[in-house]
Design an enzyme around this catalytic site. Structure first.
Site, PDB file in Angstrom:
ATOM      1  N   TYR A 154      24.300  15.715  31.498  1.00  0.00           N
ATOM      2  CA  TYR A 154      23.127  16.639  31.984  1.00  0.00           C
ATOM      3  C   TYR A 154      22.327  17.443  30.996  1.00  0.00           C
ATOM      4  O   TYR A 154      21.147  17.508  31.416  1.00  0.00           O
ATOM      5  CB  TYR A 154      23.653  17.280  33.063  1.00  0.00           C
ATOM      6  CG  TYR A 154      22.817  17.917  34.203  1.00  0.00           C
ATOM      7  CD1 TYR A 154      22.090  16.803  34.845  1.00  0.00           C
ATOM      8  CD2 TYR A 154      22.588  18.936  34.690  1.00  0.00           C
ATOM      9  CE1 TYR A 154      21.312  17.186  35.973  1.00  0.00           C
ATOM     10  CE2 TYR A 154      22.052  19.210  35.769  1.00  0.00           C
ATOM     11  CZ  TYR A 154      21.341  18.266  36.408  1.00  0.00           C
ATOM     12  OH  TYR A 154      20.329  18.529  37.330  1.00  0.00           O
ATOM     13  N   LYS A 161      18.485  24.124  34.644  1.00  0.00           N
ATOM     14  CA  LYS A 161      18.587  24.593  36.052  1.00  0.00           C
ATOM     15  C   LYS A 161      19.386  25.998  36.093  1.00  0.00           C
ATOM     16  O   LYS A 161      19.151  26.791  37.009  1.00  0.00           O
ATOM     17  CB  LYS A 161      19.960  23.577  36.674  1.00  0.00           C
ATOM     18  CG  LYS A 161      19.298  22.128  36.951  1.00  0.00           C
ATOM     19  CD  LYS A 161      18.247  22.292  38.429  1.00  0.00           C
ATOM     20  CE  LYS A 161      17.899  21.029  38.770  1.00  0.00           C
ATOM     21  NZ  LYS A 161      16.695  20.978  39.715  1.00  0.00           N
TER      22      LYS A 161
END
Length: 255
Positions: A154, A161
């Site tokens: 990720y 995020k």
């Protein structure tokens, strides 16, 4: 009009296909009495075609959240369809390929900056662009993927995020005096267009299937969409700066 969002006017971003969480939000919102306006970026004709699959065809406004002119003109464009907004859904995220799939140490700043601009800063930008249309009781809701941990593959999207989650708390603080809430929904992994762009995404699929206490469907966007609707409804009038996990309970289980 009846339903959880009867009479509400919503702006929903991020509809790309009918597998998008945003599409499920728009569909359920209409089924629960809301008027919905969509935004699209790039292939507007595709978004317009998807919009026709909703219970009621929804208008589509072009919006590039990194374009100052688009943001400045958003309120006027929305007013062509509704006279105000009660809720805004931020379902926008993007990172260049160099920022994903194990490239954390090598991704250049230019690519990282793009990821942060589109995925993090745009949350504040969208809220401020919609603010002239909002009244006390309104809500901004965004979508995140639990950023309390470092996830394999990720990489910089995880950093983006984490920034989004912090930005939501600051937005909650600054907009609270105007009676506007800011909350996020942390959904588990779903097979959306965004997920397909992440090399190694299948690692998430396997982990959730094995460990989520309630189980987890990789193709059911409705649970996350329902949480978004609840946070925009009148049933959470004193909740802001919150992150609601919709992940089958995975986040609560230790390794």
């Amino acid at each position: 009009m009846s339903g959880l969002l009867a009479g509400k006017r919503l702006l929903v971003t991020g509809v790309i296909t009918d597998a998008s969480i945003a599409f499920s939000v728009a569909k359920l919102a209409q089924e629960n009495g809301a008027q919905v306006v969509l935004t699209g970026y790039g292939r507007l004709s595709l978004v317009e075609r998807i919009a026709r699959r909703l219970p009621e065809p929804a208008p589509v406004i072009e919006l590039d959240v990194t374009d100052a002119e688009h943001l400045a003109g958003l309120a006027d464009k929305v007013r062509e369809h509704v006279d105000g907004l009660d809720g805004v859904v931020h379902s926008i995220g993007f990172a260049p390929q160099s920022c994903l799939g194990g490239g954390f140490l090598d991704a250049p700043w230019e690519d990282v900056a793009t990821a942060l601009h589109v995925s993090t800063y745009s949350y504040k930008s969208l809220a401020m662009a919609a603010l002239p249309l909002m009244q006390p009781g309104g809500a901004v809701v965004g979508l995140t993927f639990d950023a309390t941990k470092a996830w394999p593959v990720y990489d910089w999207m995880g950093v983006a995020k984490a920034g989004l989650e912090s930005a939501s708390r600051y937005l909650a603080m600054h907009l609270g005096k105007q009676g506007i809430r800011s909350n996020l929904v942390a959904a588990g992994p779903l097979r959306t267009i965004a997920a397909k762009s992440i090399p190694g995404f299948e690692q998430f699929e396997t982990a959730w299937a094995e460990r989520a206490p309630l189980g987890w469907s990789l193709t059911d966007q409705e649970p996350a969409a329902r949480a978004c609707l609840a946070l925009m409804s009148d049933w959470f009038p004193a909740t802001t700066g919150e992150i609601v996990h919709v992940d089958g309970g995975y986040h609560a289980i230790g390794a």
